[in-house]
Design a protein around this motif. Structure first.
Motif, PDB file in Angstrom:
ATOM      1  N   VAL A   1      -2.656   2.596   2.978  1.00  0.00           N
ATOM      2  CA  VAL A   1      -1.992   3.835   2.844  1.00  0.00           C
ATOM      3  C   VAL A   1      -1.198   3.314   3.862  1.00  0.00           C
ATOM      4  O   VAL A   1       0.354   2.835   3.987  1.00  0.00           O
ATOM      5  N   ALA A   2      -2.221   3.954   5.826  1.00  0.00           N
ATOM      6  CA  ALA A   2      -1.434   3.411   6.573  1.00  0.00           C
ATOM      7  C   ALA A   2      -0.664   2.472   6.762  1.00  0.00           C
ATOM      8  O   ALA A   2       0.170   1.744   7.850  1.00  0.00           O
ATOM      9  N   MET A   3      -1.653   1.059   6.417  1.00  0.00           N
ATOM     10  CA  MET A   3      -0.961  -0.199   6.735  1.00  0.00           C
ATOM     11  C   MET A   3      -0.314  -0.537   5.241  1.00  0.00           C
ATOM     12  O   MET A   3       0.169  -2.246   5.193  1.00  0.00           O
ATOM     13  N   GLY A   4       0.810   0.177   5.059  1.00  0.00           N
ATOM     14  CA  GLY A   4       1.528  -0.192   4.280  1.00  0.00           C
ATOM     15  C   GLY A   4       1.330  -0.224   2.366  1.00  0.00           C
ATOM     16  O   GLY A   4       2.764   0.108   1.588  1.00  0.00           O
ATOM     17  N   GLY A   5      -0.143   0.143   2.265  1.00  0.00           N
ATOM     18  CA  GLY A   5      -0.223   0.171   0.959  1.00  0.00           C
ATOM     19  C   GLY A   5       0.573  -0.326  -0.313  1.00  0.00           C
ATOM     20  O   GLY A   5       0.601  -1.949   0.407  1.00  0.00           O
ATOM     21  N   MET A   6       0.244  -0.745  -0.985  1.00  0.00           N
ATOM     22  CA  MET A   6       0.339  -1.686  -2.563  1.00  0.00           C
ATOM     23  C   MET A   6       1.876  -2.401  -2.405  1.00  0.00           C
ATOM     24  O   MET A   6       2.389  -1.027  -1.968  1.00  0.00           O
ATOM     25  N   SER A   7       1.570  -3.761  -2.680  1.00  0.00           N
ATOM     26  CA  SER A   7       3.144  -4.337  -2.372  1.00  0.00           C
ATOM     27  C   SER A   7       3.065  -5.155  -2.858  1.00  0.00           C
ATOM     28  O   SER A   7       2.816  -6.492  -2.960  1.00  0.00           O
ATOM     29  N   PRO A   8       3.931  -5.232  -4.151  1.00  0.00           N
ATOM     30  CA  PRO A   8       3.784  -6.374  -5.111  1.00  0.00           C
ATOM     31  C   PRO A   8       4.625  -7.358  -4.946  1.00  0.00           C
ATOM     32  O   PRO A   8       4.616  -8.363  -5.754  1.00  0.00           O
ATOM     33  N   GLY A   9       5.621  -7.106  -3.945  1.00  0.00           N
ATOM     34  CA  GLY A   9       6.349  -7.947  -4.635  1.00  0.00           C
ATOM     35  C   GLY A   9       6.923  -9.113  -5.475  1.00  0.00           C
ATOM     36  O   GLY A   9       6.826  -7.823  -5.866  1.00  0.00           O
ATOM     37  N   THR A  10       7.570  -9.855  -5.071  1.00  0.00           N
ATOM     38  CA  THR A  10       8.101 -10.727  -6.383  1.00  0.00           C
ATOM     39  C   THR A  10       6.924 -10.712  -7.652  1.00  0.00           C
ATOM     40  O   THR A  10       7.188 -11.605  -8.813  1.00  0.00           O
ATOM     41  N   ARG A  11       5.542 -10.961  -6.854  1.00  0.00           N
ATOM     42  CA  ARG A  11       4.431 -11.381  -8.160  1.00  0.00           C
ATOM     43  C   ARG A  11       4.496 -10.309  -9.587  1.00  0.00           C
ATOM     44  O   ARG A  11       5.163  -9.326  -9.616  1.00  0.00           O
ATOM     45  N   PRO A  12       3.856 -11.066 -10.597  1.00  0.00           N
ATOM     46  CA  PRO A  12       4.323  -9.754 -11.777  1.00  0.00           C
ATOM     47  C   PRO A  12       2.945  -9.402 -12.113  1.00  0.00           C
ATOM     48  O   PRO A  12       1.974 -10.211 -10.987  1.00  0.00           O
ATOM     49  N   VAL A  13       3.364  -8.414 -12.662  1.00  0.00           N
ATOM     50  CA  VAL A  13       2.321  -7.711 -12.854  1.00  0.00           C
ATOM     51  C   VAL A  13       1.056  -8.339 -13.286  1.00  0.00           C
ATOM     52  O   VAL A  13      -0.497  -8.065 -13.058  1.00  0.00           O
ATOM     53  N   GLU A  14       1.191  -9.077 -14.319  1.00  0.00           N
ATOM     54  CA  GLU A  14       0.096  -9.991 -14.842  1.00  0.00           C
ATOM     55  C   GLU A  14      -0.637 -10.309 -13.913  1.00  0.00           C
ATOM     56  O   GLU A  14      -2.701 -11.125 -13.454  1.00  0.00           O
ATOM     57  N   MET A  15       0.254 -11.265 -12.704  1.00  0.00           N
ATOM     58  CA  MET A  15      -0.826 -12.372 -11.567  1.00  0.00           C
ATOM     59  C   MET A  15      -1.115 -10.962 -10.806  1.00  0.00           C
ATOM     60  O   MET A  15      -2.624 -11.337 -10.244  1.00  0.00           O
ATOM     61  N   ILE A  16      -1.125  -9.795 -10.207  1.00  0.00           N
ATOM     62  CA  ILE A  16      -1.969  -9.366 -10.218  1.00  0.00           C
ATOM     63  C   ILE A  16      -2.803  -9.002 -10.595  1.00  0.00           C
ATOM     64  O   ILE A  16      -4.052  -7.692  -9.849  1.00  0.00           O
TER      65      ILE A  16
ATOM     66  N   GLY B   1     -16.213   7.032   4.274  1.00  0.00           N
ATOM     67  CA  GLY B   1     -16.784   6.078   4.317  1.00  0.00           C
ATOM     68  C   GLY B   1     -14.947   4.997   3.013  1.00  0.00           C
ATOM     69  O   GLY B   1     -14.442   4.506   3.542  1.00  0.00           O
ATOM     70  N   ALA B   2     -15.347   4.879   1.893  1.00  0.00           N
ATOM     71  CA  ALA B   2     -13.999   5.179   0.842  1.00  0.00           C
ATOM     72  C   ALA B   2     -12.708   5.802   1.050  1.00  0.00           C
ATOM     73  O   ALA B   2     -12.008   4.820   1.156  1.00  0.00           O
ATOM     74  N   LEU B   3     -12.511   7.140   1.937  1.00  0.00           N
ATOM     75  CA  LEU B   3     -11.719   7.926   1.938  1.00  0.00           C
ATOM     76  C   LEU B   3     -10.818   6.958   3.635  1.00  0.00           C
ATOM     77  O   LEU B   3      -9.547   6.840   3.350  1.00  0.00           O
ATOM     78  N   ALA B   4     -11.570   6.650   4.319  1.00  0.00           N
ATOM     79  CA  ALA B   4     -11.152   6.088   5.394  1.00  0.00           C
ATOM     80  C   ALA B   4     -10.812   4.907   4.841  1.00  0.00           C
ATOM     81  O   ALA B   4      -9.667   4.187   5.406  1.00  0.00           O
ATOM     82  N   THR B   5     -11.071   4.020   3.990  1.00  0.00           N
ATOM     83  CA  THR B   5     -11.038   2.530   3.546  1.00  0.00           C
ATOM     84  C   THR B   5      -9.692   2.870   2.827  1.00  0.00           C
ATOM     85  O   THR B   5      -8.891   2.141   3.245  1.00  0.00           O
ATOM     86  N   VAL B   6      -9.226   3.008   2.067  1.00  0.00           N
ATOM     87  CA  VAL B   6      -8.487   4.546   1.222  1.00  0.00           C
ATOM     88  C   VAL B   6      -6.533   4.599   2.249  1.00  0.00           C
ATOM     89  O   VAL B   6      -5.686   4.036   2.790  1.00  0.00           O
ATOM     90  N   ALA B   7      -7.419   5.680   3.011  1.00  0.00           N
ATOM     91  CA  ALA B   7      -6.099   5.902   3.839  1.00  0.00           C
ATOM     92  C   ALA B   7      -5.486   5.174   5.094  1.00  0.00           C
ATOM     93  O   ALA B   7      -4.237   4.477   5.482  1.00  0.00           O
ATOM     94  N   LEU B   8      -6.826   4.045   5.393  1.00  0.00           N
ATOM     95  CA  LEU B   8      -6.809   2.973   6.266  1.00  0.00           C
ATOM     96  C   LEU B   8      -5.043   1.682   5.112  1.00  0.00           C
ATOM     97  O   LEU B   8      -4.458   1.265   6.539  1.00  0.00           O
TER      98      LEU B   8
END
Lengths: 230, 225
Positions: free
Chosen positions: B50-65, B41-48
């Motif tokens: 990542v497959a959907m683009g993974g992490m994307s901070p955009g313009t958000r500051p690290v503190e907000m994330i 379950g955990a692997l499938a969730t992580v794989a999905l």
């Protein structure tokens, strides 16, 4: 509703006293903990979960009679009850791997049996699931510790109490039955009903209060009759 | 106990014969299965994820994330603990506890989004169009479905008391985990977007959990052989 013939003789004081004491006993610490029999069954279930297959007979002998007695309060259909007891024991067998270390098997078994009985009723039984109070009077007497020398009078009173019990809302009645007639602790009854210990205490307390009011009515009538006689 | 209330010898023989005929997994075997289901379950969730683009901070500051993900993780951990059962009980937590957890979590997550917007107003005021909200919300539901199944499957046929409520609690738990993933993958920080596309899907997962809980978790009689 059934007509009730009220007894016109002095009420057994000891029965009233016992019932009053029981009201207080709901909050008693001893009612919060499982009895030694339940603990022995928990230990047996733990051994069974670890893979000791021979323990199942001990579990069956400890649980099945209690389940059957509990289920027969709700239906006269003995075949249905036996089917539910069988299904419950098989569910416990199949789910033994899930049994957590230090878990309690008695409330688990009662909850499964209760659910399966309700489902079997929904699936096509025409019989209305209601307490079969005529069978339960002697057990109600025992639960109230009614004295043997007042047996005839106490039986009459217990009959009235059983009728009152049948009239109670389902949640109050089941809480009372699990604690006083089936010998479960308040905490175990709370698990069976999926609610909190406080809620079960309240429900059982209300059931006691309802029955005490029946006794109070009987007492008032008895006093009136005594006055008329004198 | 009266004789009429004692189970018959025939019933005892039937049950013991059936038990002997159908072996069941012991605790050790069951634990191995649970670990396997959780890992898959955990692997499938992580794989999905990542497959959907993974992490994307955009313009958000690290503190907000870190703030949003951190509080999301706390909520998810608390819910996981609550919905996974109770010590010494085979019957889970009381109905009121589970319902309270379910009812409280969504507003808490919404307040978290608002607090983040107030703390980082420059990023929190961004405009996000309806189509983006809808797509992001659909991804959130999709990503929550996997952990929901991973939480439901090990408990199938085991709740005789309140399967729908347990299912709803598990749905909200999956929702809280998916909110954490949403804050990691979604570059938008607007409060309205966070509420509509990240928090509202947890309610959908809760409803889905309640329905699946009723279907999967409830105790059923075994078919006659």
């Amino acid at each position: 509703m059934q007509l009730v013939v009220r007894p016109s003789y002095p009420l057994p004081q000891r029965v009233r006293a016992v019932l009053r004491d029981r009201t207080l006993a709901v909050a008693d610490e001893r009612n919060r903990k499982p009895d030694p029999t339940s603990r022995a069954l928990d230990a047996a279930m733990d051994r069974y979960a670890r893979g000791e297959d021979s323990v199942f007979e001990e579990l069956y002998d400890g649980l099945a009679p209690r389940l059957q007695s509990f289920l027969l309060r709700y239906t006269h259909d003995r075949a249905r009850v036996e089917d539910v007891v069988q299904q419950t024991m098989l569910q416990i067998h199949r789910a033994r791997g899930r049994f957590i270390l230090g878990g309690q098997v008695v409330p688990w078994a009662f909850a499964i049996a209760r659910r399966l009985l309700i489902d079997s009723h929904r699936r096509g039984g025409r019989e209305v699931l209601a307490p079969t109070s005529d069978d339960g009077i002697s057990e109600l007497m025992a639960a109230l510790d009614a004295p043997a020398d007042d047996l005839a009078i106490a039986k009459e009173v217990a009959g009235r109490l059983a009728e009152e019990l049948a009239r109670l809302p389902d949640n109050q009645r089941v809480a009372f039955e699990l604690i006083k007639l089936e010998g479960l602790s308040v905490a175990e009854a709370a698990q069976v009903l999926g609610t909190t210990v406080a809620a079960v205490k309240l429900r059982a307390h209300r059931a006691y209060e309802a029955m005490r009011s029946v006794l109070a009515d009987l007492g008032a009538e008895e006093q009136k009759l005594s006055r008329r006689r004198s | 106990m009266s004789q009429e209330r004692a189970p018959s010898a025939d019933l005892r023989a039937r049950v013991l014969a059936e038990v002997a005929r159908t072996p069941s997994p012991t605790r050790a075997v069951y634990k191995r299965r649970i670990v396997l289901v959780a890992a898959v379950g955990a692997l499938a969730t992580v794989a999905l994820f990542v497959a959907m683009g993974g992490m994307s901070p955009g313009t958000r500051p690290v503190e907000m994330i870190a703030f949003t993900v951190g509080f999301g993780l706390v909520a998810a951990a608390v819910l996981t603990r609550l919905s996974s059962g109770q010590r010494h009980s085979m019957l889970g937590r009381p109905r009121t506890v589970l319902l309270t957890a379910v009812v409280v979590t969504a507003p808490v997550l919404a307040v978290l989004a608002l607090v983040a917007t107030i703390a980082w107003p420059v990023h929190g005021g961004d405009h996000v169009d309806g189509g983006t909200n809808l797509t992001c919300g659909a991804i959130t539901v999709l990503q929550g479905a996997l952990p929901l199944m991973a939480l439901l499957i090990p408990k199938r046929g085991t709740d005789p008391v309140h399967p729908a409520v347990t299912g709803a609690a598990l749905g909200m738990t999956a929702g809280a985990w998916t909110v954490v993933m949403a804050y990691l993958r979604c570059p938008h920080a607007a409060a309205v977007h966070c509420i509509v596309a990240h928090v509202v899907p947890t309610l959908i997962l809760t409803a889905l959990g309640a329905v699946l809980g009723w279907l999967i978790l409830r105790v059923r009689p075994t078919p006659d052989r």
